[in-house]
Motif scaffolding. Structure first.
Motif, PDB file in Angstrom:
ATOM      1  N   GLN A   1      11.229 -90.543 -37.141  1.00  0.00           N
ATOM      2  CA  GLN A   1      10.885 -91.361 -35.975  1.00  0.00           C
ATOM      3  C   GLN A   1       9.636 -92.209 -36.179  1.00  0.00           C
ATOM      4  O   GLN A   1       9.347 -93.067 -35.371  1.00  0.00           O
ATOM      5  CB  GLN A   1      10.687 -90.462 -34.749  1.00  0.00           C
ATOM      6  CG  GLN A   1      11.932 -89.691 -34.368  1.00  0.00           C
ATOM      7  CD  GLN A   1      13.081 -90.605 -34.002  1.00  0.00           C
ATOM      8  OE1 GLN A   1      12.893 -91.627 -33.358  1.00  0.00           O
ATOM      9  NE2 GLN A   1      14.269 -90.270 -34.450  1.00  0.00           N
ATOM     10  N   GLY A   2       8.877 -91.969 -37.226  1.00  0.00           N
ATOM     11  CA  GLY A   2       7.652 -92.734 -37.429  1.00  0.00           C
ATOM     12  C   GLY A   2       6.578 -92.373 -36.414  1.00  0.00           C
ATOM     13  O   GLY A   2       5.763 -93.203 -36.030  1.00  0.00           O
ATOM     14  N   THR A   3       6.587 -91.121 -35.982  1.00  0.00           N
ATOM     15  CA  THR A   3       5.600 -90.636 -35.007  1.00  0.00           C
ATOM     16  C   THR A   3       4.737 -89.571 -35.675  1.00  0.00           C
ATOM     17  O   THR A   3       4.903 -89.266 -36.857  1.00  0.00           O
ATOM     18  CB  THR A   3       6.300 -90.038 -33.771  1.00  0.00           C
ATOM     19  OG1 THR A   3       7.041 -88.893 -34.182  1.00  0.00           O
ATOM     20  CG2 THR A   3       7.233 -91.051 -33.117  1.00  0.00           C
ATOM     21  N   ALA A   4       3.840 -88.984 -34.916  1.00  0.00           N
ATOM     22  CA  ALA A   4       2.975 -87.933 -35.452  1.00  0.00           C
ATOM     23  C   ALA A   4       3.771 -86.678 -35.813  1.00  0.00           C
ATOM     24  O   ALA A   4       3.337 -85.884 -36.642  1.00  0.00           O
ATOM     25  CB  ALA A   4       1.893 -87.592 -34.435  1.00  0.00           C
ATOM     26  N   SER A   5       4.930 -86.493 -35.224  1.00  0.00           N
ATOM     27  CA  SER A   5       5.771 -85.332 -35.508  1.00  0.00           C
ATOM     28  C   SER A   5       6.392 -85.453 -36.902  1.00  0.00           C
ATOM     29  O   SER A   5       6.692 -86.542 -37.378  1.00  0.00           O
ATOM     30  CB  SER A   5       6.890 -85.257 -34.462  1.00  0.00           C
ATOM     31  OG  SER A   5       7.882 -84.352 -34.854  1.00  0.00           O
ATOM     32  N   ASP A   6       6.613 -84.326 -37.536  1.00  0.00           N
ATOM     33  CA  ASP A   6       7.310 -84.299 -38.826  1.00  0.00           C
ATOM     34  C   ASP A   6       8.827 -84.197 -38.650  1.00  0.00           C
ATOM     35  O   ASP A   6       9.556 -84.057 -39.630  1.00  0.00           O
ATOM     36  CB  ASP A   6       6.829 -83.108 -39.662  1.00  0.00           C
ATOM     37  CG  ASP A   6       5.468 -83.334 -40.295  1.00  0.00           C
ATOM     38  OD1 ASP A   6       5.027 -84.496 -40.357  1.00  0.00           O
ATOM     39  OD2 ASP A   6       4.848 -82.341 -40.726  1.00  0.00           O
ATOM     40  N   ALA A   7       9.327 -84.229 -37.418  1.00  0.00           N
ATOM     41  CA  ALA A   7      10.766 -84.108 -37.167  1.00  0.00           C
ATOM     42  C   ALA A   7      11.517 -85.248 -37.852  1.00  0.00           C
ATOM     43  O   ALA A   7      10.990 -86.341 -38.055  1.00  0.00           O
ATOM     44  CB  ALA A   7      11.038 -84.116 -35.663  1.00  0.00           C
TER      45      ALA A   7
ATOM     46  N   LEU B   1      28.658 -87.956 -38.254  1.00  0.00           N
ATOM     47  CA  LEU B   1      27.849 -86.931 -37.603  1.00  0.00           C
ATOM     48  C   LEU B   1      26.355 -87.197 -37.767  1.00  0.00           C
ATOM     49  O   LEU B   1      25.938 -87.889 -38.694  1.00  0.00           O
ATOM     50  CB  LEU B   1      28.169 -85.555 -38.184  1.00  0.00           C
ATOM     51  CG  LEU B   1      29.629 -85.110 -38.105  1.00  0.00           C
ATOM     52  CD1 LEU B   1      29.804 -83.747 -38.761  1.00  0.00           C
ATOM     53  CD2 LEU B   1      30.114 -85.089 -36.666  1.00  0.00           C
ATOM     54  N   THR B   2      25.589 -86.623 -36.863  1.00  0.00           N
ATOM     55  CA  THR B   2      24.132 -86.649 -36.950  1.00  0.00           C
ATOM     56  C   THR B   2      23.625 -85.221 -36.811  1.00  0.00           C
ATOM     57  O   THR B   2      24.298 -84.366 -36.219  1.00  0.00           O
ATOM     58  CB  THR B   2      23.500 -87.522 -35.848  1.00  0.00           C
ATOM     59  OG1 THR B   2      23.873 -87.001 -34.572  1.00  0.00           O
ATOM     60  CG2 THR B   2      23.942 -88.972 -35.958  1.00  0.00           C
ATOM     61  N   GLN B   3      22.449 -84.982 -37.340  1.00  0.00           N
ATOM     62  CA  GLN B   3      21.836 -83.670 -37.224  1.00  0.00           C
ATOM     63  C   GLN B   3      20.330 -83.859 -37.156  1.00  0.00           C
ATOM     64  O   GLN B   3      19.747 -84.422 -38.082  1.00  0.00           O
ATOM     65  CB  GLN B   3      22.190 -82.794 -38.418  1.00  0.00           C
ATOM     66  CG  GLN B   3      21.613 -81.401 -38.347  1.00  0.00           C
ATOM     67  CD  GLN B   3      22.266 -80.543 -37.291  1.00  0.00           C
ATOM     68  OE1 GLN B   3      23.426 -80.212 -37.399  1.00  0.00           O
ATOM     69  NE2 GLN B   3      21.537 -80.197 -36.259  1.00  0.00           N
ATOM     70  N   SER B   4      19.712 -83.429 -36.065  1.00  0.00           N
ATOM     71  CA  SER B   4      18.267 -83.541 -35.890  1.00  0.00           C
ATOM     72  C   SER B   4      17.592 -82.234 -36.299  1.00  0.00           C
ATOM     73  O   SER B   4      18.125 -81.152 -36.061  1.00  0.00           O
ATOM     74  CB  SER B   4      17.925 -83.854 -34.427  1.00  0.00           C
ATOM     75  OG  SER B   4      18.466 -85.113 -34.077  1.00  0.00           O
ATOM     76  N   VAL B   5      16.403 -82.365 -36.888  1.00  0.00           N
ATOM     77  CA  VAL B   5      15.657 -81.209 -37.379  1.00  0.00           C
ATOM     78  C   VAL B   5      14.235 -81.272 -36.829  1.00  0.00           C
ATOM     79  O   VAL B   5      13.563 -82.295 -36.950  1.00  0.00           O
ATOM     80  CB  VAL B   5      15.605 -81.193 -38.922  1.00  0.00           C
ATOM     81  CG1 VAL B   5      14.842 -79.976 -39.428  1.00  0.00           C
ATOM     82  CG2 VAL B   5      17.002 -81.248 -39.515  1.00  0.00           C
TER      83      VAL B   5
END
Length: 155
Positions: free
Chosen positions: A37-43, A107-111
């Motif tokens: 996502q280009g955010t502070a999160s490493d997700a 398909l998509t898979q979020s982590v």
């Protein structure tokens, strides 16, 4: 990517011939990509095409389609909402009773990623939200669908 394991289990449960010959079910991934996502999160997340090959399938194709749509409703619900395409397929008839069937599902898979105290990371696959309404409910459960009483054709 845990979706392939649950997809394999759903198909194997639906088709009796796969209980006798599990090697006739083959799954693989193609055209995959990773995105963050280009955010502070490493997700981050994956998007990929899951390919499902069933060799010498003898069951009715509708049985397979039903199992796939039931699986999609839980694991990739956006694909069962019109106008989205649930899956594509190719069928190669072998004789009057069997065919090789190839399905493709996008398909998509979020982590999620969380830093552990002392170093390292904990990662978890996110479940998909269910965007579908119950059959008897209207928008946002605010307006129940009235019961069907009948149709007046002449009036």
């Amino acid at each position: 990517m845990n979706k392939l394991d649950s997809l394999r289990a759903a198909i194997a449960q639906a088709l009796p011939e796969l209980r006798r010959s599990p090697e006739n079910l083959r799954l693989w991934i193609s055209r995959g990509s990773g995105r963050c996502q280009g955010t502070a999160s490493d997700a981050f997340g994956f998007e990929y095409e899951a390919n499902v090959l069933i060799v010498e399938m003898g069951s009715d194709f509708a049985v397979l389609a039903h199992a796939i749509f039931r699986w999609l409703r839980v694991h990739q619900p956006a694909l069962v909402v019109p106008p989205n395409e649930g899956f594509t397929f190719d069928v190669d008839p072998l004789d009057n009773g069997t065919a090789d069937v190839l399905l493709q599902l996008r398909l998509t898979q979020s982590v999620t990623v969380a830093k552990k105290d002392g170093g390292g990371f904990d990662m978890a696959y996110l479940a998909e939200p269910d965007p579908l309404f119950a059959d008897d409910m209207g928008f946002a459960e605010l307006m129940p669908v009235p019961p069907f009483a009948g149709v007046d054709i002449d009036g």
